[in-house]
Enzyme design. Structure first.
Site, PDB file in Angstrom:
ATOM      1  N   CYS A 106      -2.772 -18.010  14.958  1.00 18.04           N
ATOM      2  CA  CYS A 106      -2.354 -17.197  16.100  1.00 18.04           C
ATOM      3  C   CYS A 106      -2.326 -18.070  17.345  1.00 18.04           C
ATOM      4  CB  CYS A 106      -3.328 -16.046  16.335  1.00 18.04           C
ATOM      5  SG  CYS A 106      -3.255 -14.767  15.062  1.00 18.04           S
ATOM      6  N   ARG A 151      -8.409  -9.025  10.462  1.00 20.60           N
ATOM      7  CA  ARG A 151      -8.218  -9.951   9.351  1.00 20.60           C
ATOM      8  C   ARG A 151      -9.000 -11.254   9.567  1.00 20.60           C
ATOM      9  NH1 ARG A 151      -2.658  -8.677   9.386  1.00 20.60           N
ATOM     10  NH2 ARG A 151      -2.957  -6.623   8.459  1.00 20.60           N
ATOM     11  N   ARG A 163       0.817  -1.205   0.000  1.00 18.17           N
ATOM     12  CA  ARG A 163       0.000   0.000   0.000  1.00 18.17           C
ATOM     13  C   ARG A 163       0.859   1.267   0.000  1.00 18.17           C
ATOM     14  NH1 ARG A 163      -4.951  -0.536   1.894  1.00 18.17           N
ATOM     15  NH2 ARG A 163      -4.388  -1.565   3.832  1.00 18.17           N
ATOM     16  N   TYR A 164       1.950   1.238   0.732  1.00 16.03           N
ATOM     17  CA  TYR A 164       2.787   2.432   0.871  1.00 16.03           C
ATOM     18  C   TYR A 164       3.969   2.348  -0.088  1.00 16.03           C
ATOM     19  CZ  TYR A 164       0.101   2.901   5.174  1.00 16.03           C
ATOM     20  OH  TYR A 164      -0.915   3.030   6.083  1.00 16.03           O
ATOM     21  N   CYS A 222     -10.579  -9.019  15.527  1.00 17.98           N
ATOM     22  CA  CYS A 222      -9.519  -9.207  14.521  1.00 17.98           C
ATOM     23  C   CYS A 222      -9.847  -8.505  13.205  1.00 17.98           C
ATOM     24  CB  CYS A 222      -9.309 -10.692  14.231  1.00 17.98           C
ATOM     25  SG  CYS A 222      -8.025 -10.996  12.994  1.00 17.98           S
ATOM     26  N   CYS A 241      -8.261 -12.728  18.812  1.00 19.30           N
ATOM     27  CA  CYS A 241      -8.902 -11.508  19.294  1.00 19.30           C
ATOM     28  C   CYS A 241     -10.270 -11.388  18.612  1.00 19.30           C
ATOM     29  CB  CYS A 241      -8.066 -10.285  18.947  1.00 19.30           C
ATOM     30  SG  CYS A 241      -6.316 -10.440  19.357  1.00 19.30           S
ATOM     31  N   ASP A 283     -11.463  -1.214  13.452  1.00 19.61           N
ATOM     32  CA  ASP A 283     -11.857  -1.318  12.045  1.00 19.61           C
ATOM     33  C   ASP A 283     -13.307  -1.778  11.877  1.00 19.61           C
ATOM     34  OD1 ASP A 283      -9.374  -0.488  11.117  1.00 19.61           O
ATOM     35  OD2 ASP A 283      -8.556  -2.516  11.150  1.00 19.61           O
ATOM     36  N   LYS A 288      -3.156   4.174   6.966  1.00 19.97           N
ATOM     37  CA  LYS A 288      -3.247   4.737   8.314  1.00 19.97           C
ATOM     38  C   LYS A 288      -3.277   6.258   8.288  1.00 19.97           C
ATOM     39  CE  LYS A 288      -0.767   0.825  10.258  1.00 19.97           C
ATOM     40  NZ  LYS A 288      -0.507   0.062   9.013  1.00 19.97           N
ATOM     41  N   ARG A 319       7.316   0.146   1.645  1.00 22.98           N
ATOM     42  CA  ARG A 319       7.242  -0.983   2.566  1.00 22.98           C
ATOM     43  C   ARG A 319       6.050  -1.874   2.248  1.00 22.98           C
ATOM     44  NH1 ARG A 319       5.681   3.779   4.207  1.00 22.98           N
ATOM     45  NH2 ARG A 319       4.121   4.195   5.801  1.00 22.98           N
ATOM     46  N   ASP A 323      -7.428   3.647  10.422  1.00 25.32           N
ATOM     47  CA  ASP A 323      -6.987   2.972   9.199  1.00 25.32           C
ATOM     48  C   ASP A 323      -8.144   3.120   8.211  1.00 25.32           C
ATOM     49  OD1 ASP A 323      -5.390   1.585   7.430  1.00 25.32           O
ATOM     50  OD2 ASP A 323      -4.788   0.085   8.916  1.00 25.32           O
TER      51      ASP A 323
HETATM   52  C1  PLP Z   1       0.307  -0.860   8.921  1.00 28.67           C
HETATM   53  C2  PLP Z   1       0.816  -1.198   7.603  1.00 28.67           C
HETATM   54  C3  PLP Z   1       2.162  -0.972   7.259  1.00 28.67           C
HETATM   55  C4  PLP Z   1       3.148  -0.370   8.216  1.00 28.67           C
HETATM   56  O1  PLP Z   1       2.802   0.955   8.496  1.00 28.67           O
HETATM   57  P1  PLP Z   1       3.757   1.869   9.374  1.00 28.67           P
HETATM   58  O2  PLP Z   1       2.986   3.141   9.552  1.00 28.67           O
HETATM   59  O3  PLP Z   1       5.017   2.042   8.583  1.00 28.67           O
HETATM   60  O4  PLP Z   1       3.999   1.148  10.667  1.00 28.67           O
HETATM   61  C5  PLP Z   1       2.570  -1.319   5.994  1.00 28.67           C
HETATM   62  N1  PLP Z   1       1.717  -1.839   5.092  1.00 28.67           N
HETATM   63  C6  PLP Z   1       0.423  -2.034   5.388  1.00 28.67           C
HETATM   64  C7  PLP Z   1      -0.471  -2.575   4.338  1.00 28.67           C
HETATM   65  C8  PLP Z   1      -0.074  -1.740   6.648  1.00 28.67           C
HETATM   66  O5  PLP Z   1      -1.368  -1.952   6.934  1.00 28.67           O
END
Ligand code: PLP
Length: 448
Positions: free
Chosen positions: A129, A138, A116-117, A136, A133, A297, A341, A120, A334
């Protein structure tokens, strides 16, 4: 090692279990509580809990004997009980409920990898798990042993990361990566470490909380071979903080792994500034840095755990300034639909004019800050990202001059109002003339 100032508990139902079994994570996993009969040995169930436990299609229930021992048997509203014991309300649908509220599956270039980002990825390495929870995020895949990821999917995930050089950070989650067999975990970490552009590895795990005996020296010896490695745990209430958890965190910290905590804001569990203050204080005593506090969520089964977003803002208001900055998490919504986020919090900036801003502090003290009148940015033209990816620079890209505006899809069609291209509608009007900017040659990419 410091003596841990936190309690250690064992429910009377497990009084006869020999210590070497109790402290063995395999014993804890194979003796998890999930049937009404097993629960009744630990505490009397409410009608609502009993009905939920016998319902079809219930999200998986499993609680380690260690974790269930932290529940006060006489309190049906115990903050730990509500996190892991299902009730009937779980089965009630609510407005805006979604199966995949963060649209993770839509953002997966290959199964189990959410990109998504820009720099990363989130890598789902298992659906299992140590305990489950009720809220959850997911639950659409977690708990189902048949939904877990295959060897060939794992290879596809690694391949994708290899051919995507802007990824510098891989976050392992699931499910819980620390329930994997050590050999498998080590293979995943090793394969990721071979990729030259991967700078940091991260794990999101509730194992230290559900199953602290799993954090053995053998495990931390494996983890520390793959540094730089970071880890976030997931504690929602101080009652989860025990001598065993503190010892597990100490082991991880001594292996050089910086620890953070991700909590979820949950109605009737931790939706209170005093509970949250105690929680963050206990976390920093264990050298765990509160990282995020999440708004719950919009997933099936979690509707009744939601609070208004205002509650989270009120909690941050009660923390920032009142306690150590290290103890203050960032409150996050989120974004439903997959926006990622989004931090929200109190406003401290009250007003501004040329060269002057008006700020308030946590006490309500209001001050002015005089800005310089002769400031010249030093490196204005330098790209901000090492490996920029076009199309995801957002507001920062607007500030950098990469784009002039961001507009919703179909914006142009709507604003054409069925008209046609005529002499007054010339696109070049919307290109900056660039007078005085020194880059007269450049044309904004949105205009092409
Ligand atoms: C939470 C998340 C991350 C990590 O987010 P940070 O703000 O860097 O901790 C990376 N990818 C996805 C899809 C996430 O949901």
């Amino acid at each position: 090692m410091v003596k841990q100032p936190f309690p250690s508990k064992r429910a009377p139902a497990f009084a006869d279990v020999p210590d070497e079994k109790w402290n063995n994570w395999r014993w804890q996993l194979s003796n998890r509580i999930n049937t009404p009969e097993e629960f009744e040995k630990v505490f009397p169930l409410t009608d609502s809990e009993r009905k939920a436990l016998s319902a079809a299609h219930l999200f998986r229930v499993d609680i380690t004997p260690y974790f269930i021992s932290l529940i006060d048997p006489d309190d049906p509203n115990d903050p730990i009980r509500k996190q892991v014991v299902p009730t009937e309300i779980e089965m009630t649908p609510f407005t805006a409920m979604m199966e995949d509220s963060l649209a993770e599956d839509r953002h997966s270039p290959v199964p189990g990898l959410v990109h998504r980002y820009p720099d990363r990825v989130l890598m789902l390495v298992t659906t299992q798990c140590a305990s489950y929870c009720r809220y959850c995020t997911r639950s659409r895949i977690v708990g189902d042993p048949l939904a877990t990821f295959s060897r060939s999917e794992f290879e596809m995930q690694i391949e994708y990361i290899k051919r995507t050089p802007q990824i510098r950070d891989v976050l392992l989650s699931g499910g819980d990566p620390l329930v994997l067999a050590p050999k498998i975990l080590e293979e995943i970490l090793g394969r990721l470490r071979e990729i030259p552009h991967i700078e940091i590895l991260r794990i999101g795990s509730r194992v230290p909380v559900f199953l602290p005996m799993r954090i053995t020296d053998e495990l931390t010896d494996i983890l520390q071979k793959y540094h730089p490695m970071w880890l976030n745990i997931h504690v929602n209430h101080s009652n989860e903080i025990t001598a065993e958890l503190a010892e597990a965190c100490d082991r991880l910290s001594r292996a050089g792994i910086p620890l953070g905590n991700q909590a979820v804001l949950l109605a009737g569990i931790n939706d209170n500034v005093h509970v949250q203050r105690q929680l963050v204080h206990d976390l920093v005593r264990m050298r765990v840095r509160p990282y995020y506090l999440y708004q719950c969520d919009l997933v099936e089964g979690a509707g009744h755990f939601r609070t208004p977003v205002a509650k989270g803002i009120e909690i941050i208001e009660g923390l920032r300034g009142h306690t150590s900055g290290y103890a203050v998490p960032v409150f996050i919504v989120d974004a439903p639909g997959g926006g990622g986020k989004i931090p929200v919090g109190p406003n401290y900036l009250l007003s501004m004019s040329d060269h002057k801003i008006i700020l308030r502090n946590f006490e309500g003290f209001i001050t002015t800050y005089e800005e310089p009148v002769d400031y010249k940015p030093e490196n204005a033209a330098q790209p901000t990202l090492k490996r920029p990816e076009p199309g995801q620079s957002g507001i920062s890209g607007l500030l950098d001059g990469e784009h002039l505006f961001i507009k919703p899809e179909k914006f142009d069609t709507v604003h054409d109002r069925g008209g046609f291209q005529h002499r007054l509608k010339d696109d070049s009007k919307w290109t900056p003339l660039g007078i005085g900017s020194g880059d007269e040659e450049e044309k904004d990419s949105d205009q092409e």
